[in-house]
Design a protein around this motif. Structure first.
Motif, PDB file in Angstrom:
ATOM      1  N   UNK A 194     117.075  30.363  61.279  1.00 39.82           N
ATOM      2  CA  UNK A 194     117.442  29.079  60.664  1.00 39.82           C
ATOM      3  C   UNK A 194     118.950  28.844  60.625  1.00 39.82           C
ATOM      4  N   UNK A 195     119.740  29.900  60.593  1.00 33.52           N
ATOM      5  CA  UNK A 195     121.194  29.732  60.519  1.00 33.52           C
ATOM      6  C   UNK A 195     121.765  29.469  61.906  1.00 33.52           C
ATOM      7  N   UNK A 196     122.080  28.215  62.157  1.00 31.95           N
ATOM      8  CA  UNK A 196     122.724  27.790  63.392  1.00 31.95           C
ATOM      9  C   UNK A 196     124.116  27.322  62.996  1.00 31.95           C
ATOM     10  N   UNK A 197     125.107  28.187  63.157  1.00 34.40           N
ATOM     11  CA  UNK A 197     126.438  27.985  62.576  1.00 34.40           C
ATOM     12  C   UNK A 197     127.037  26.619  62.894  1.00 34.40           C
ATOM     13  N   UNK A 249     128.737  37.464  62.256  1.00 32.37           N
ATOM     14  CA  UNK A 249     129.225  36.094  62.235  1.00 32.37           C
ATOM     15  C   UNK A 249     129.566  35.549  60.863  1.00 32.37           C
ATOM     16  N   UNK A 250     129.869  36.434  59.905  1.00 33.21           N
ATOM     17  CA  UNK A 250     130.376  35.932  58.620  1.00 33.21           C
ATOM     18  C   UNK A 250     131.874  35.663  58.779  1.00 33.21           C
ATOM     19  N   UNK A 251     132.324  34.447  58.509  1.00 27.42           N
ATOM     20  CA  UNK A 251     133.735  34.114  58.746  1.00 27.42           C
ATOM     21  C   UNK A 251     134.684  34.669  57.686  1.00 27.42           C
ATOM     22  N   UNK A 252     134.132  35.192  56.580  1.00 30.47           N
ATOM     23  CA  UNK A 252     134.954  35.696  55.477  1.00 30.47           C
ATOM     24  C   UNK A 252     134.479  37.086  55.045  1.00 30.47           C
ATOM     25  N   UNK A 300     128.124  26.422  59.064  1.00 32.51           N
ATOM     26  CA  UNK A 300     129.192  27.380  58.769  1.00 32.51           C
ATOM     27  C   UNK A 300     130.156  26.822  57.732  1.00 32.51           C
ATOM     28  N   UNK A 301     130.470  25.529  57.827  1.00 34.48           N
ATOM     29  CA  UNK A 301     131.391  24.899  56.882  1.00 34.48           C
ATOM     30  C   UNK A 301     130.765  24.747  55.505  1.00 34.48           C
ATOM     31  N   UNK A 302     129.494  24.439  55.453  1.00 39.28           N
ATOM     32  CA  UNK A 302     128.801  24.315  54.173  1.00 39.28           C
ATOM     33  C   UNK A 302     128.705  25.659  53.450  1.00 39.28           C
ATOM     34  N   UNK A 303     128.270  26.694  54.185  1.00 38.47           N
ATOM     35  CA  UNK A 303     127.834  27.940  53.556  1.00 38.47           C
ATOM     36  C   UNK A 303     128.959  28.949  53.385  1.00 38.47           C
ATOM     37  N   UNK A 304     129.926  28.955  54.283  1.00 32.72           N
ATOM     38  CA  UNK A 304     131.104  29.812  54.135  1.00 32.72           C
ATOM     39  C   UNK A 304     130.713  31.246  53.723  1.00 32.72           C
ATOM     40  N   UNK A 363     121.313  35.066  55.213  1.00 34.51           N
ATOM     41  CA  UNK A 363     121.919  33.901  55.854  1.00 34.51           C
ATOM     42  C   UNK A 363     120.860  32.873  56.243  1.00 34.51           C
ATOM     43  N   UNK A 364     119.734  33.340  56.740  1.00 27.90           N
ATOM     44  CA  UNK A 364     118.636  32.426  57.072  1.00 27.90           C
ATOM     45  C   UNK A 364     118.080  31.749  55.822  1.00 27.90           C
ATOM     46  N   UNK A 365     117.979  32.502  54.734  1.00 24.13           N
ATOM     47  CA  UNK A 365     117.425  31.936  53.499  1.00 24.13           C
ATOM     48  C   UNK A 365     118.296  30.817  52.954  1.00 24.13           C
ATOM     49  N   UNK A 366     119.612  30.998  52.988  1.00 27.69           N
ATOM     50  CA  UNK A 366     120.495  29.936  52.508  1.00 27.69           C
ATOM     51  C   UNK A 366     120.581  28.788  53.502  1.00 27.69           C
ATOM     52  N   UNK A 367     120.494  29.090  54.798  1.00 25.04           N
ATOM     53  CA  UNK A 367     120.489  28.018  55.794  1.00 25.04           C
ATOM     54  C   UNK A 367     119.248  27.143  55.623  1.00 25.04           C
TER      55      UNK A 367
END
Length: 442
Positions: free
Chosen positions: A32-35, A99-102, A45-49, A365-369
């Protein structure tokens, strides 16, 4: 392409985790997580950071109160500084592959303390130089860092609230160095978690004095941070108890009240952890909403607890009902600003394969996406917003509007109530729960 920065690859056989969609049978892929997918004008990616927590991911070894370590880290070195640098290589390899940006860390996670305050400072600044080089090489950024002023025995009675002034001063040394490192690394926030800022018994505690000392300490940290160029947000992470009997940042409402009482509300916001909220007897969404309503929602530690266990289990979030409710609050709030979703979560003690760390993050990441997508559809359709607006419509006109705007006194309100016609109206809770399920289940 290599997704590691050192000479050695630690997570061998695992490449960059890609989005493959919900039809994929590959466990090492996002469903589900498509950055780069856009939702409500911003990418996922911008929403979830998303951020990876250094402590659980690269320091925890499976030890618990009833058993010794179960996890072997492939980057372990006998020399503490060599170990710190190898750990950093492994960490940034993981960040780039998942792929976590932070990322987020405590000082004690990334650097050995050494045998003196001077060696602590020297070690920490040398390691932070290495972290900066790895940030530049990978593009990964620091969401926030913090000082571990709760693990060492000197902090058994607290840090800023310790009854011994020498301990308070030693805690200040760590916080000062952490703020220096934060500015060096371009940290977007700075966190205080009051792990032992509370009491075990009131029999030996001057609670008023301890709260005042905590506020003074935070004020000094704020002033120092601003003086060295830190422009980000200071964050307090509420938790009701554990390891203390009672912590002074019990929950979101208590923390916000504390910040306002001591005039810190303009520089501080809350970092809400799901498992801490449930330990305080609230839902995750409740504490997020309390912060949002006060303009104090800063960042999120994304995890979940176990309803059968009354302690901080720090599980990776997989409950899409909870992630959807959380994202409803966050989206209505306008996003997390400089904050993000940090996975303050750990593999289970018997999840000992290196790939389990990837699988855990993929699930979170999928769960939050998924929660983001569902919440966005709900807000776009305005089904909940319209229902709530209609439920409170009596305050939008006439005498109800006067009351809401403060244009009535008690006598006039009572006079209206004397002749008011009251009609019983259902709250339709079951309908709304079914409606939410219809969005969740597609």
């Amino acid at each position: 392409m290599n997704y590691f920065v050192g000479d050695q690859e630690y997570f061998k056989g695992i490449g960059k985790i890609e989005f493959e969609g919900k039809g994929s049978k590959n466990p090492l892929s996002f469903k589900y997580y498509d950055a780069k997918k856009k939702i409500a004008g911003k990418t996922m990616e911008e929403h979830l950071r998303f951020a990876t927590a250094y402590w659980h991911s690269f320091c925890a070894d499976g030890t618990d109160p009833f058993g010794s370590a179960t996890m072997v880290h492939p980057y372990h070195k006998a020399d503490p500084m060599a170990n710190a640098m190898a750990k950093a290589d492994a960490a940034f390899e993981f960040f780039t592959k998942i792929g976590t940006p932070f990322y987020c860390f405590h000082d004690a996670d990334v650097s050995p303390e050494g045998d003196s305050a001077a060696s602590y400072e020297a070690n920490f600044h040398k390691v932070s130089d290495g972290l900066l080089a790895r940030q530049k090489a990978t593009g990964v950024k620091l969401l926030w860092n913090t000082a571990n002023v709760f693990t060492h025995p000197r902090y058994m009675n607290g840090a800023a609230t310790n009854p011994d002034f020498a301990v308070v001063a030693r805690a200040a040394l760590q916080v000062k160095n952490c703020l220096d490192v934060n500015v060096k690394l371009g940290g977007q926030n700075y966190v205080f978690w009051g792990g032992r800022e509370g009491y075990m018994t009131l029999l030996n505690t001057d609670m008023k004095r301890e709260r005042e000392h905590l506020a003074r300490f935070l004020t000094m940290a704020r002033d120092y941070g601003r003086s060295i160029g830190f422009k980000g947000t200071f964050l307090i992470e509420p938790k009701p108890m554990e390891p203390t009997k009672h912590q002074y940042d019990f929950d979101a409402a208590t923390t916000i009240g504390f910040l306002k009482e001591f005039g810190l509300q303009d520089d501080f916001k809350c970092n809400i952890e799901a498992n801490h909220a449930t330990l305080a007897g609230h839902t995750f969404a409740h504490d997020l909403q309390v912060c949002s309503d006060s303009g104090m929602l800063g960042s999120v530690d994304a995890n979940q607890g176990d309803s059968q266990n009354g302690w901080d289990t720090d599980e990776f979030p997989t409950n899409v009902y909870e992630t959807t409710l959380a994202m409803l609050v966050i989206l209505r709030h306008g996003g997390l600003g400089s904050g993000g979703l940090n996975f303050d979560a750990k593999r289970r003690r018997n999840s000992t394969d290196l790939e389990d760390l990837f699988l855990a993050h993929i699930g979170g990441m999928d769960s939050f996406a998924y929660g983001l997508e569902v919440a966005s559809r709900i807000l776009e359709d305005k089904v909940l917003a319209n229902f709530v607006a209609e439920r409170y419509a009596s305050f939008d006109s006439g005498e109800g509007k006067k009351f809401a705007q403060g244009a009535m006194d008690l006598s006039s309100l009572a006079a209206y109530g004397k002749g008011a016609t009251i009609i019983q109206k259902s709250g339709k809770q079951e309908y709304l729960q079914n409606l939410l399920n219809s969005y969740l289940l597609g």
